[in-house]
Design a protein around this motif. Structure first.
Motif, PDB file in Angstrom:
ATOM      1  N   SER A  75       0.817  -1.214   0.000  1.00 53.15           N
ATOM      2  CA  SER A  75       0.000   0.000   0.000  1.00 53.15           C
ATOM      3  C   SER A  75       0.850   1.263   0.000  1.00 53.15           C
ATOM      4  N   THR A  76       2.012   1.188   0.651  1.00 53.55           N
ATOM      5  CA  THR A  76       2.861   2.371   0.803  1.00 53.55           C
ATOM      6  C   THR A  76       3.794   2.577  -0.385  1.00 53.55           C
ATOM      7  N   TYR A  77       4.338   1.494  -0.911  1.00 56.96           N
ATOM      8  CA  TYR A  77       5.424   1.622  -1.881  1.00 56.96           C
ATOM      9  C   TYR A  77       5.070   1.136  -3.287  1.00 56.96           C
ATOM     10  N   ASP A  78       3.860   0.673  -3.493  1.00 59.44           N
ATOM     11  CA  ASP A  78       3.426   0.260  -4.830  1.00 59.44           C
ATOM     12  C   ASP A  78       2.119   0.978  -5.145  1.00 59.44           C
ATOM     13  N   LYS A  79       2.230   2.240  -5.495  1.00 61.53           N
ATOM     14  CA  LYS A  79       1.041   3.055  -5.722  1.00 61.53           C
ATOM     15  C   LYS A  79       0.245   2.592  -6.943  1.00 61.53           C
ATOM     16  N   HIS A  86      -6.111  -2.429  -6.488  1.00 62.62           N
ATOM     17  CA  HIS A  86      -7.016  -1.448  -5.909  1.00 62.62           C
ATOM     18  C   HIS A  86      -8.479  -1.843  -6.075  1.00 62.62           C
TER      19      HIS A  86
END
Length: 207
Positions: A75-79, A86
């Motif tokens: 969630s933080t590093y693979d937008k 998603h």
């Protein structure tokens, strides 16, 4: 730099080492000596009151539990949502396999390996039987797609890889499961893949 508190023979910890490498994130490995009870000492319990590896410290954000860490990292590093989609349908497909990793995988292949590698007191025949029940389902699912949640790798694959790859150490043969073995090879071919150290135990006679 992300600190990963780990133990090299822990499949749960390897999930996170693998995910960090697949994402190309700089990592500092902090060895937690489980054999000497380091995971039960106050300084570690302050990070994870359950006294389990892995734990990460991402510049002051501390997350415990391997599946929770996988969700956090994706969630933080693979937008773009490659590793954790998603859209609700594909996100649910991933979550299904995270649940498998916390249930049938933990009580099957992982438990079988605990018997041979760490001397755990589980009923070996029972946990090996559970492992084969899971592997039959996985093999059938992987006949339909390249990876567990579809045709692209996700954290579902990362969560399940380590203990399946090391199942022979727990006397669980992968020979009857060609689709599972092909899936393992696809994961091992991913850029950034890092292996978990093997142990000469069970059916794994060499390392």
């Amino acid at each position: 730099m992300i600190k990963l508190y780990n133990f090299p023979k822990s499949g749960h910890a390897h999930r996170i080492e693998l995910m960090l490498s697949l994402l190309g994130l700089p990592t500092e490995l902090v060895f937690v000596d489980l054999a000497k009870g380091a995971h039960k000492q106050p300084d570690f319990l302050a990070l994870n009151p359950f006294g389990q590896v892995p734990v990460i410290d991402d510049n002051g954000t501390v997350i415990a539990d391997s599946n929770a860490i996988l969700v956090y990292l994706a969630s933080t590093y693979d937008k773009a949502g490659k590793w954790l989609p998603h859209d609700p349908v594909n996100a649910a497909r991933v979550q299904r396999w995270l649940s498998v990793a916390a249930g049938p995988l933990a009580f099957g292949p992982a438990a079988a390996r605990l018997v041979t590698v760490f001397g755990a007191s589980f009923n070996a025949d029972e946990v090996i039987g559970r492992a084969h029940t899971l592997l039959k389902v996985m093999d059938a699912e992987l006949a339909k797609s390249a990876f567990l949640a579809g045709n692209e790798p996700t954290i579902a694959d990362v969560a399940n890889y380590s203990y399946i790859a090391h199942a022979p150490e727990g006397n669980v043969s992968l020979e009857p499961y060609p689709n599972v073995r092909a899936w393992l090879a696809r994961i091992e071919a991913l850029p950034g893949f890092v292996a978990m150290p093997r142990t000469a135990a069970g059916l794994q006679t060499t390392i």
